[in-house]
Enzyme design. Sequence first.
Site, mmCIF file in Angstrom:
data_model
loop_
_atom_site.group_PDB
_atom_site.id
_atom_site.type_symbol
_atom_site.label_atom_id
_atom_site.label_comp_id
_atom_site.label_asym_id
_atom_site.label_seq_id
_atom_site.Cartn_x
_atom_site.Cartn_y
_atom_site.Cartn_z
ATOM 1 N N GLU A 43 0.867 -1.184 0.000
ATOM 2 C CA GLU A 43 0.000 0.000 0.000
ATOM 3 C C GLU A 43 0.896 1.223 0.000
ATOM 4 O O GLU A 43 1.617 1.470 0.959
ATOM 5 C CB GLU A 43 -0.921 -0.017 1.227
ATOM 6 N N ASP A 73 -10.085 1.991 -0.966
ATOM 7 C CA ASP A 73 -9.291 2.778 -0.025
ATOM 8 C C ASP A 73 -10.172 3.895 0.524
ATOM 9 O O ASP A 73 -10.954 4.489 -0.222
ATOM 10 C CB ASP A 73 -8.036 3.356 -0.693
ATOM 11 N N PHE A 149 -15.558 -0.301 14.555
ATOM 12 C CA PHE A 149 -14.795 -0.321 13.302
ATOM 13 C C PHE A 149 -14.162 1.056 13.102
ATOM 14 O O PHE A 149 -14.873 2.055 12.934
ATOM 15 C CB PHE A 149 -15.733 -0.680 12.151
ATOM 16 N N GLY A 150 -12.843 1.105 13.079
ATOM 17 C CA GLY A 150 -12.108 2.334 12.760
ATOM 18 C C GLY A 150 -12.635 3.566 13.466
ATOM 19 O O GLY A 150 -12.784 3.602 14.694
ATOM 20 N N LYS A 172 -26.055 1.603 8.696
ATOM 21 C CA LYS A 172 -24.890 2.352 8.218
ATOM 22 C C LYS A 172 -24.939 2.480 6.693
ATOM 23 O O LYS A 172 -24.605 3.529 6.135
ATOM 24 C CB LYS A 172 -23.593 1.667 8.680
ATOM 25 N N ARG A 178 -19.161 4.071 1.798
ATOM 26 C CA ARG A 178 -18.949 2.749 1.179
ATOM 27 C C ARG A 178 -20.199 2.320 0.421
ATOM 28 O O ARG A 178 -20.105 1.796 -0.699
ATOM 29 C CB ARG A 178 -18.600 1.733 2.276
#
Length: 202
Positions: A43, A73, A149-150, A172, A178
């Site tokens: 990456e 990404d 998550f993140g 979500k 996304r």
Amino acid sequence: MKRIEDENRIVFFTSSKFKFEEASRIAQNFGLDMIRKSENIIEIQSESLEEIALFKARQLMKRYRNLTFVVEDDGIFIEALNGFPGPYSSYVYRTIGNSGILKLMKGEVNRGALFKSVVVLHVPNMGLKSFTGICKGTIAKSIHHGRMFGYDPIFKPLKADKCFSEMTPEEKNLFSHRAKSFKKVFSFLIKIRSTINGEDYG
Ligand code: ITT
């Protein structure tokens, strides 16, 4: 065991089970079958999410030229921090994390932020195409709980009454960066497949 070479199958190369959980639900809504595969890929560091995603896809294209696959990404861009961490979101998450971001934002009145997702699709004999999704929102004042998550525990989308982490994947998907990028990918894929089929049988 599912075979990855199946021509109707889409392979999502990602190390994140959260990303896959969200994207595969959208695939299902389009009647598409998606599987997850982890792969060792380099990456690069770049100021462009698209460049990072394309670099990942080009490496995979050399190994899997007969496969329909996607890579993604993402980055979170915080207004008061001039867009930081943006394309460095992964590194920043691993180093200072959500508590570090909240410290940087202490006393800051402007809480505006956005999430961006860039998905690169590879279709055999067609090459690569990228799709973008954006979700605007605000940075919360504390870490919220739920699906950890993140940056989800500190990000609340506009028009929502809770942080991403407090939502189910389906909820979500009503708002997320996304969901927007993957819907574009799947609509495109269905369109080109129907064109190809139309030409074959027309
Ligand atoms: P890949 O294997 O798919 O590349 P990654 O974890 O390296 O997974 P990215 O570089 O795309 O993912 O993501 C950058 C960072 O942003 C990473 O720390 C994630 O945890 C975070 N992130 C990505 N999408 C997110 C989302 O929908 N909600 C919260 N955090 C997210």
